[in-house]
Design an enzyme around this catalytic site. Structure first.
Site, short mmCIF file in Angstrom:
data_model
loop_
_atom_site.label_atom_id
_atom_site.label_comp_id
_atom_site.label_asym_id
_atom_site.label_seq_id
_atom_site.Cartn_x
_atom_site.Cartn_y
_atom_site.Cartn_z
N ARG A 244 1.41 -5.14 -9.30
CA ARG A 244 0.77 -3.95 -9.93
C ARG A 244 1.25 -2.92 -10.18
O ARG A 244 1.34 -2.10 -11.06
CB ARG A 244 -0.62 -3.89 -9.63
CG ARG A 244 -1.63 -5.18 -9.29
CD ARG A 244 -2.76 -4.81 -8.35
NE ARG A 244 -2.33 -4.81 -6.76
CZ ARG A 244 -3.32 -4.15 -6.09
NH1 ARG A 244 -4.62 -4.31 -6.52
NH2 ARG A 244 -2.93 -3.95 -4.88
N HIS B 92 0.75 -2.55 2.95
CA HIS B 92 0.00 -3.61 2.39
C HIS B 92 -0.26 -4.30 3.57
O HIS B 92 0.79 -5.00 4.45
CB HIS B 92 0.35 -4.46 1.19
CG HIS B 92 -0.64 -4.84 0.70
ND1 HIS B 92 -1.59 -6.11 0.81
CD2 HIS B 92 -1.71 -4.19 -0.38
CE1 HIS B 92 -2.87 -6.33 0.06
NE2 HIS B 92 -2.77 -5.19 -0.73
N HIS C 32 -7.58 2.43 1.74
CA HIS C 32 -7.95 1.19 0.63
C HIS C 32 -7.70 2.17 -0.65
O HIS C 32 -6.74 2.75 -1.13
CB HIS C 32 -9.12 0.77 0.95
CG HIS C 32 -9.48 -0.19 -0.02
ND1 HIS C 32 -8.50 -1.05 -0.81
CD2 HIS C 32 -10.87 -1.13 -0.26
CE1 HIS C 32 -9.21 -1.99 -1.42
NE2 HIS C 32 -10.66 -1.90 -1.07
N ASP D 172 -1.50 1.71 -5.52
CA ASP D 172 -1.70 3.06 -5.69
C ASP D 172 -0.67 4.03 -5.82
O ASP D 172 -0.72 5.22 -6.09
CB ASP D 172 -2.57 3.38 -4.17
CG ASP D 172 -3.82 2.76 -4.31
OD1 ASP D 172 -4.60 2.55 -5.29
OD2 ASP D 172 -4.12 2.13 -3.20
N SER E 103 -13.15 -3.75 -0.03
CA SER E 103 -14.19 -3.37 -1.14
C SER E 103 -14.62 -4.96 -1.67
O SER E 103 -15.96 -5.10 -1.81
CB SER E 103 -13.62 -2.86 -2.63
OG SER E 103 -12.51 -3.27 -2.78
#
Ligand code: CMX
Length: 434
Positions: free
Chosen positions: A327, A318, A271, A373, A241
């Site tokens: 995160r 990743h 993604h 995610d 992105s």
């Protein structure tokens, strides 16, 4: 000129000088070695972009202008000391490289609220799409439909010079960030709540107003969305992105075009779409094996079956990280503090115990650990935001903070059109001596 814009100019002038000096005096110094392997495997690890807003360390995770997630959760301005940082503060930090004060964040909340109204045609464009249109299609279409609002494009057409591009770009990125929660909430209410729309509350901060317009008007969801908007905002420049926004912007396409490109990249399952795939996959698992934590062996088998069927385990792995994503850690901490008994949180925690062990036994997988995610959907689900098909839109709203701050720096530096070189397979074979 508003106070943030004035400050950006003050900071940018000497920094752009440094950039120019570096380019003229040291432009021929090598920084990296490009191998056939790096080209043919997605340029992973190949230095090729200038990004100031954040830097990703494979072992440690993301740092925003040098600050880690725990440091920022502690030190960025908050609505109350027990709460989560306001995303406005992260935007300020990424854009200006300085820690914001409470008044800077308050200024941004107010400024974005004042720029947030949408022209009627944006609602009409969304309404023209069939109701079953995927939320990310509605979101990207709505953003693109606003491209004619671009002040950068107007300034360009009126003959603005290159050194002034940043000025109108600043106006565009502020307008765009301000309007995104309106678009996201409109799509959400239209698709999942019989189009019963809720007006903005311009006294709220950016993330809380999004929660409010989505129909979740309580302190807990405000706090969750502040965390969510903070955690997803940026991940250095090479992710799809960010890179797509930068690449399209490098053609001097206006910020609306550039950010739409970023969003269509975010919509891919490798993604940002992974945040909804995680929930779809978890539902499938529970349907097949029952309450997941009762038997970890059953989870192990389900994970292996997913791999054997040729699918990825969403939320794990990743391209850069080689450890648990901080995160994800922040989301687990949040979950353990505020919803420790939630069955989805318990399942997510069990998966964290089992999935890395299984993926770690597959030699080709470089990182078996969870990414952002793996955790976000579970938290949303707990507070009643169950429509996981919508989750990538939330990721997209947050990602604007990072990619659009960097786009402004791209304009200030006057970065040129991006145009790497390509070769056919034969060229690489020749290089390899084959
Ligand atoms: N499950 C199964 N296989 C995986 C895997 C996973 N979670 N992660 C990597 N692999 C596989 C790859 O598909 C690749 O297989 P092939 O060689 O057969 O194509 C191999 O392992 C090597 O991949 P890698 O070098 O470890 O990882 P990549 O840089 O190619 O891909 C990523 C990174 C994120 C796309 C990958 O880990 C993945 O598909 N994860 C699941 C989807 C996901 O969670 N994406 C979200 C990432 C965070 C974000 O951007 O939002």
């Amino acid at each position: 000129m508003d106070q943030i814009k004035r400050k950006f100019k003050e900071i940018a002038v000497p920094r752009v000088e440094e950039f120019r000096k570096l380019l003229t005096e040291s432009g021929d110094k090598p920084v990296d070695k490009v191998t056939i392997g790096s080209v043919l495997s997605g340029m992973k690890g190949t230095v090729s972009l200038l990004t100031d807003t954040s830097k990703l360390d494979p072992e440690e995770g993301i740092r925003f202008r040098g600050y880690s997630i725990p440091e920022l959760r502690k030190n960025l301005p908050k609505v109350n000391p027990e709460g989560e940082p306001l995303p406005e503060g992260l935007f300020y930090l990424m854009l200006l490289g300085e820690m914001p004060k409470d008044e800077d964040v308050a200024f941004l909340s107010k400024e974005w609220a004042s720029r947030s109204d949408l022209p009627d045609y944006v609602y009409n464009v969304i309404d023209a799409l069939p109701l079953d249109t995927r939320p990310m299609v509605q979101f990207s279409t709505a953003i693109l439909s606003m491209a004619s609002l671009s002040k950068f494009q107007a300034a360009y057409m009126e003959g603005a010079g290159k050194s002034d591009y940043w000025d109108s770009t600043y106006e565009d990125i502020m307008d765009l960030i301000a309007k995104l929660p309106r678009i996201a909430a409109y799509i959400y209410r239209r698709k999942y709540h019989d189009n019963k729309q809720i007006s903005a509350d311009k006294s709220l901060d950016w993330a809380a107003n999004l929660a409010h317009m989505m129909g979740y008007d309580n302190y807990e969801v405000h706090r969750l969305l502040r965390l969510y908007m903070f955690l997803h905002a940026d991940h250095e420049g090479g992710n799809v992105s960010a890179h797509a926004t930068h690449l399209v912007g490098s053609a001097l396409s206006n910020p609306y075009y550039a950010y739409t490109a970023g969003m269509t990249g975010l919509a891919g399952p490798l993604h940002g779409f992974a945040n909804q795939e995680v929930m779809r996959w978890m539902f499938g698992m529970i349907e097949e094996i029952g309450p997941a934590c009762e038997d970890k062996d059953k989870i192990r088998k389900y994970v292996k079956k997913t791999l054997d069927d040729g699918h990825v385990i969403p939320g794990y792995g990743h391209a850069v990280l080689r450890k648990t994503d901080p995160r994800f850690t922040a989301q687990i901490e949040f979950g353990q503090k505020y919803l420790p008994d939630d069955p989805w949180l318990i399942t997510m925690t069990c998966l964290y115990e089992v999935v890395p062990e299984v993926l770690g036994s597959v030699s080709k997988i470089k990182n078996p650990w969870p990414n952002v995610d793996a955790g976000s959907g579970v938290l949303l689900m707990h507070y009643g935001i169950k429509e996981f098909e919508f989750y990538t839109v939330l990721f997209g709203v947050s990602r604007a903070l990072g990619v659009l701050s960097q786009l402004l720096w791209d304009r200030a530096y006057g970065l040129p059109i991006e145009r790497p070189t390509s070769h056919p397979l034969e060229w690489f074979k020749e290089k390899a001596g084959l």
